[in-house]
Design an enzyme around this catalytic site. Structure first.
Site: not given
Ligand code: DGP
Length: 114
Positions: A4, A7, A30, A46, A87, A98, A100, A102
């Site tokens: 993950c 993680c 992000d 997780h 989401n 995982h 989260h 926003h």
């Molecule tokens: P969701 O679509 O709700 O699963 O949003 C996942 C978010 O995670 C997306 O806006 C981009 C962000 N994201 C994906 N990979 C990484 C990463 O490796 N580092 C960071 N900081 N954000 C990431």
């Protein structure tokens, strides 16, 4: 969880722009921001999605929201306004499995669905 991505961030195995951390929760920027302020707030533990949260884990939701509020203060959007998005599942566009939150802010937002 071994593979993950969040993680890995929580364990410090992937570099990130950290905004907040404590013994239960980590917040970081992000990598593909959808607003001038776009921070992700995640539990260290997780949990795949909101659907997977157990009744015993419900208090964690309050803590996550409290951290979202602290992040909004830190980022200077507490007064101007911010949006919290969680989401859940494919139709909502959940990509990282995982849970989260926003935290989005820094300018006016539309209330578009989809
Ligand atoms: P969701 O679509 O709700 O699963 O949003 C996942 C978010 O995670 C997306 O806006 C981009 C962000 N994201 C994906 N990979 C990484 C990463 O490796 N580092 C960071 N900081 N954000 C990431």
């Amino acid at each position: 969880m071994q593979d993950c991505i969040f993680c890995k961030i929580v364990r410090g195995e992937i570099p990130t722009s950290l905004v907040y951390c404590d013994d239960e929760i980590v917040a970081f920027r992000d990598t593909t921001p959808q607003a001038p302020t776009h921070v992700l707030v995640v539990p260290r533990r997780h949990i795949s999605s909101l659907n997977d949260l157990t009744a015993e884990e419900m208090p964690l939701l309050g803590k996550l929201l409290q951290v979202c509020r602290e992040v909004a203060k830190k980022e200077g959007v507490f007064e101007s306004g911010y949006r919290i998005a969680v989401n859940t599942g494919p139709d909502a566009g959940q990509v990282v499995e995982h849970i989260h939150f926003h935290v989005l802010g820094g300018g006016p937002m539309n209330l578009e669905i989809g």
